[in-house]
Design a protein around this motif. Structure first.
Motif, PDB file in Angstrom:
ATOM      1  N   LYS A  93      -4.699   0.741 -14.444  1.00 51.42           N
ATOM      2  CA  LYS A  93      -3.877  -0.379 -13.679  1.00 51.42           C
ATOM      3  C   LYS A  93      -2.494  -0.686 -14.524  1.00 51.42           C
ATOM      4  O   LYS A  93      -1.642  -0.866 -13.849  1.00 51.42           O
ATOM      5  N   ASP A  94      -2.710  -0.734 -15.874  1.00 54.10           N
ATOM      6  CA  ASP A  94      -1.610  -1.006 -16.705  1.00 54.10           C
ATOM      7  C   ASP A  94      -0.320   0.197 -16.267  1.00 54.10           C
ATOM      8  O   ASP A  94       0.736  -0.114 -16.303  1.00 54.10           O
ATOM      9  N   LEU A  95      -1.070   1.357 -16.458  1.00 51.79           N
ATOM     10  CA  LEU A  95      -0.129   2.641 -16.123  1.00 51.79           C
ATOM     11  C   LEU A  95       0.547   2.594 -14.728  1.00 51.79           C
ATOM     12  O   LEU A  95       1.677   2.744 -14.858  1.00 51.79           O
ATOM     13  N   HIS A  96      -0.238   2.311 -13.799  1.00 50.77           N
ATOM     14  CA  HIS A  96       0.458   2.150 -12.646  1.00 50.77           C
ATOM     15  C   HIS A  96       1.443   0.973 -12.453  1.00 50.77           C
ATOM     16  O   HIS A  96       2.335   1.058 -11.883  1.00 50.77           O
ATOM     17  N   ALA A  97       1.228  -0.044 -13.028  1.00 51.45           N
ATOM     18  CA  ALA A  97       2.109  -1.306 -13.162  1.00 51.45           C
ATOM     19  C   ALA A  97       3.342  -1.072 -13.626  1.00 51.45           C
ATOM     20  O   ALA A  97       4.397  -1.313 -13.371  1.00 51.45           O
ATOM     21  N   GLU A  98       3.206  -0.270 -14.953  1.00 47.46           N
ATOM     22  CA  GLU A  98       4.465   0.027 -15.516  1.00 47.46           C
ATOM     23  C   GLU A  98       5.397   1.093 -14.619  1.00 47.46           C
ATOM     24  O   GLU A  98       6.460   1.068 -14.422  1.00 47.46           O
ATOM     25  N   VAL A  99       4.639   2.104 -14.054  1.00 48.31           N
ATOM     26  CA  VAL A  99       5.479   2.909 -13.120  1.00 48.31           C
ATOM     27  C   VAL A  99       6.159   2.450 -12.051  1.00 48.31           C
ATOM     28  O   VAL A  99       7.041   2.568 -11.679  1.00 48.31           O
ATOM     29  N   ASP A 100       5.347   1.374 -11.313  1.00 48.88           N
ATOM     30  CA  ASP A 100       5.787   0.534 -10.314  1.00 48.88           C
ATOM     31  C   ASP A 100       6.959  -0.100 -10.414  1.00 48.88           C
ATOM     32  O   ASP A 100       8.025   0.031  -9.879  1.00 48.88           O
ATOM     33  N   GLN A 127       0.700  -1.206   0.003  1.00 46.54           N
ATOM     34  CA  GLN A 127      -0.097  -0.070   0.028  1.00 46.54           C
ATOM     35  C   GLN A 127       0.795   1.126   0.006  1.00 46.54           C
ATOM     36  O   GLN A 127       0.794   2.446  -0.825  1.00 46.54           O
ATOM     37  N   LEU A 128       1.789   1.235   0.736  1.00 49.12           N
ATOM     38  CA  LEU A 128       2.961   2.443   0.841  1.00 49.12           C
ATOM     39  C   LEU A 128       3.302   2.735  -0.418  1.00 49.12           C
ATOM     40  O   LEU A 128       3.694   3.629  -1.018  1.00 49.12           O
ATOM     41  N   ALA A 129       4.001   1.659  -1.239  1.00 50.74           N
ATOM     42  CA  ALA A 129       4.832   1.785  -2.312  1.00 50.74           C
ATOM     43  C   ALA A 129       3.701   2.228  -3.484  1.00 50.74           C
ATOM     44  O   ALA A 129       4.150   2.951  -4.186  1.00 50.74           O
ATOM     45  N   HIS A 130       2.372   1.749  -3.401  1.00 51.52           N
ATOM     46  CA  HIS A 130       1.462   2.308  -4.340  1.00 51.52           C
ATOM     47  C   HIS A 130       0.991   3.485  -4.217  1.00 51.52           C
ATOM     48  O   HIS A 130       0.828   4.190  -5.239  1.00 51.52           O
ATOM     49  N   GLN A 131       1.038   4.094  -2.975  1.00 52.26           N
ATOM     50  CA  GLN A 131       0.610   5.443  -2.723  1.00 52.26           C
ATOM     51  C   GLN A 131       1.783   6.438  -3.506  1.00 52.26           C
ATOM     52  O   GLN A 131       1.515   7.342  -3.732  1.00 52.26           O
ATOM     53  N   HIS A 132       2.944   5.998  -3.317  1.00 51.94           N
ATOM     54  CA  HIS A 132       3.957   6.687  -3.880  1.00 51.94           C
ATOM     55  C   HIS A 132       3.845   6.928  -5.309  1.00 51.94           C
ATOM     56  O   HIS A 132       3.729   8.090  -5.772  1.00 51.94           O
ATOM     57  N   THR A 133       3.705   5.850  -5.990  1.00 51.71           N
ATOM     58  CA  THR A 133       3.535   5.805  -7.565  1.00 51.71           C
ATOM     59  C   THR A 133       2.202   6.680  -7.858  1.00 51.71           C
ATOM     60  O   THR A 133       2.222   7.447  -8.883  1.00 51.71           O
ATOM     61  N   ASP A 134       1.033   6.430  -7.085  1.00 48.93           N
ATOM     62  CA  ASP A 134       0.019   6.922  -7.116  1.00 48.93           C
ATOM     63  C   ASP A 134       0.229   8.616  -7.190  1.00 48.93           C
ATOM     64  O   ASP A 134      -0.467   9.569  -8.090  1.00 48.93           O
ATOM     65  N   GLN A 135       1.208   9.184  -6.081  1.00 44.21           N
ATOM     66  CA  GLN A 135       1.222  10.449  -6.013  1.00 44.21           C
ATOM     67  C   GLN A 135       1.934  11.038  -7.074  1.00 44.21           C
ATOM     68  O   GLN A 135       1.734  12.229  -7.732  1.00 44.21           O
ATOM     69  N   VAL A 136       2.894  10.313  -7.612  1.00 44.72           N
ATOM     70  CA  VAL A 136       3.811  10.826  -8.670  1.00 44.72           C
ATOM     71  C   VAL A 136       2.852  10.944 -10.074  1.00 44.72           C
ATOM     72  O   VAL A 136       2.995  11.854 -10.611  1.00 44.72           O
ATOM     73  N   LEU A 154      10.719  12.826 -24.965  1.00 44.76           N
ATOM     74  CA  LEU A 154       9.903  12.532 -23.795  1.00 44.76           C
ATOM     75  C   LEU A 154      10.325  11.517 -22.950  1.00 44.76           C
ATOM     76  O   LEU A 154      10.978  10.743 -23.096  1.00 44.76           O
ATOM     77  N   ASP A 155       9.993  11.818 -21.450  1.00 40.60           N
ATOM     78  CA  ASP A 155      10.426  10.884 -20.510  1.00 40.60           C
ATOM     79  C   ASP A 155       9.222   9.873 -20.356  1.00 40.60           C
ATOM     80  O   ASP A 155       8.413   9.808 -21.028  1.00 40.60           O
ATOM     81  N   PHE A 156       9.561   8.890 -19.756  1.00 37.90           N
ATOM     82  CA  PHE A 156       8.935   7.656 -19.645  1.00 37.90           C
ATOM     83  C   PHE A 156       7.708   7.813 -19.191  1.00 37.90           C
ATOM     84  O   PHE A 156       6.489   7.537 -19.878  1.00 37.90           O
ATOM     85  N   LEU A 157       7.246   8.489 -18.375  1.00 36.06           N
ATOM     86  CA  LEU A 157       5.935   8.694 -17.770  1.00 36.06           C
ATOM     87  C   LEU A 157       4.985   9.643 -18.685  1.00 36.06           C
ATOM     88  O   LEU A 157       3.823   9.374 -19.178  1.00 36.06           O
TER      89      LEU A 157
END
Length: 319
Positions: free
Chosen positions: A118-125, A66-75, A98-101
């Motif tokens: 969900k795909d986007l978050h998985a890639e960023v994670d 949850q903590l790790a996902h909160q970080h990527t969600d924030q970014v 362009l950068d990755f995100l």
């Protein structure tokens, strides 16, 4: 430092994570997950999700996730908000690279059905975790290897000083002019591969020369650490010998796999190698490294290669 680097280069994020208490919780969550995943793999009772969730380790793992996902969600949320500012979208579109995100967000904007949240978050994670923890391990073990082999450390320093000794800033061109330093980096990655092993699911049956076979769908665990220390592949494998990677040397294409190999190799290996070169070059230019004889690191297998007792070095500032 490596988290700062990947955040700036891949996610357009400017900041200093080393001084930010919020990001320290993310780093601790990643450390916890590193240990918990390895612990789960080794426990037969933890393989079923419903059982694992009932255990103290399972609950700890859930909190860390949850903590790790909160970080990527924030970014992601922050970058989306920035792109909605007036004129910012066209300004980013006009950038040469362009950068990755940004690439992911534009892809989602142009064809939302092909890239879900969900795909986007998985890639960023994946990019965020693999883009900082592995290189942090690599840099640490490389500096340790050079600290314990001062003759090679000095030769690298002389090579680096010939390029940057007059105070010049390091450039892309310099990275191709560090042959001996690169050989030492690769030899350290052989001895201490940042990712000591991976799993692969067989896409088709495989039969070995001795007649044994494995079926399609079978999960195979490959130990890069064992491969890199196999005397049949690398003579005197425990000896630090950068000449193994001299330009005129030859070896099997899959004898050296710090970034895995084949179609599923590391997408960021070139970025990682450049980051390792920059970190090592700028460190050796400023400091002389020596090991702490009372605190010899003990490699321990995790998702990323760690030391049970840390990596302790003495640094002497060069005049």
């Amino acid at each position: 430092m490596t988290l700062d680097t990947i955040m700036k280069c891949a996610f357009s994020y400017q900041g200093n994570h080393q001084a930010d208490r919020y990001f320290q919780s993310y780093l601790q969550a990643i450390r916890d997950l590193n240990n918990l995943v390895f612990s789960r793999i080794r426990n037969a009772f933890y393989q079923k999700d419903f059982i694992y969730r009932l255990t103290p380790e399972g609950r700890w793992n859930h909190r860390a996730c949850q903590l790790a996902h909160q970080h990527t969600d924030q970014v992601i949320k922050l970058r989306k908000a920035q792109l909605q500012e007036e004129g910012e979208l066209e300004k980013v579109r006009s950038k040469r690279h362009l950068d990755f995100l940004d690439i992911l967000l534009f892809a989602q904007r142009e064809n939302g059905n092909s890239l879900s949240d969900k795909d986007l978050h998985a890639e960023v994670d994946t990019f965020m975790f693999e883009g900082h923890d592995t290189t942090a391990s690599g840099i640490s073990w490389i500096l340790y290897a050079l600290a314990t082999h001062p003759e090679h450390q000095q030769r690298c320093r002389e090579e680096i000083q010939s390029l940057l000794g007059d105070g010049a800033s390091i450039t892309w061109d310099h990275l191709d002019q560090l042959p001996y330093t690169t050989m030492c980096i690769k030899e350290a990655l052989r001895l201490y591969p940042p990712v000591p092993g991976v799993g692969r699911e067989l896409s088709k049956p495989i039969t070995f020369p001795d007649g044994r076979s494995l079926p399609k769908g079978f999960l195979v665990l490959l130990s890069f650490y064992a491969l890199h220390h196999n005397p049949k592949v690398w003579p005197n494998p425990e000896v630090f010998d950068p000449s193994r990677f001299a330009p005129d040397s030859s070896r099997h294409s899959h004898a050296f796999l710090p970034f895995s190999g084949g179609a599923r190799n590391c997408i960021g290996k070139q970025f990682a190698m450049n980051e390792l070169k920059v970190a090592v070059a700028l460190t050796l230019l400023r400091f002389e490294l020596a090991p702490d004889p009372l605190k010899v690191p003990v490699p321990t297998p995790r998702i990323v290669l760690m030391s049970k007792n840390g990596i302790h070095l003495h640094l002497r500032k060069l005049l």
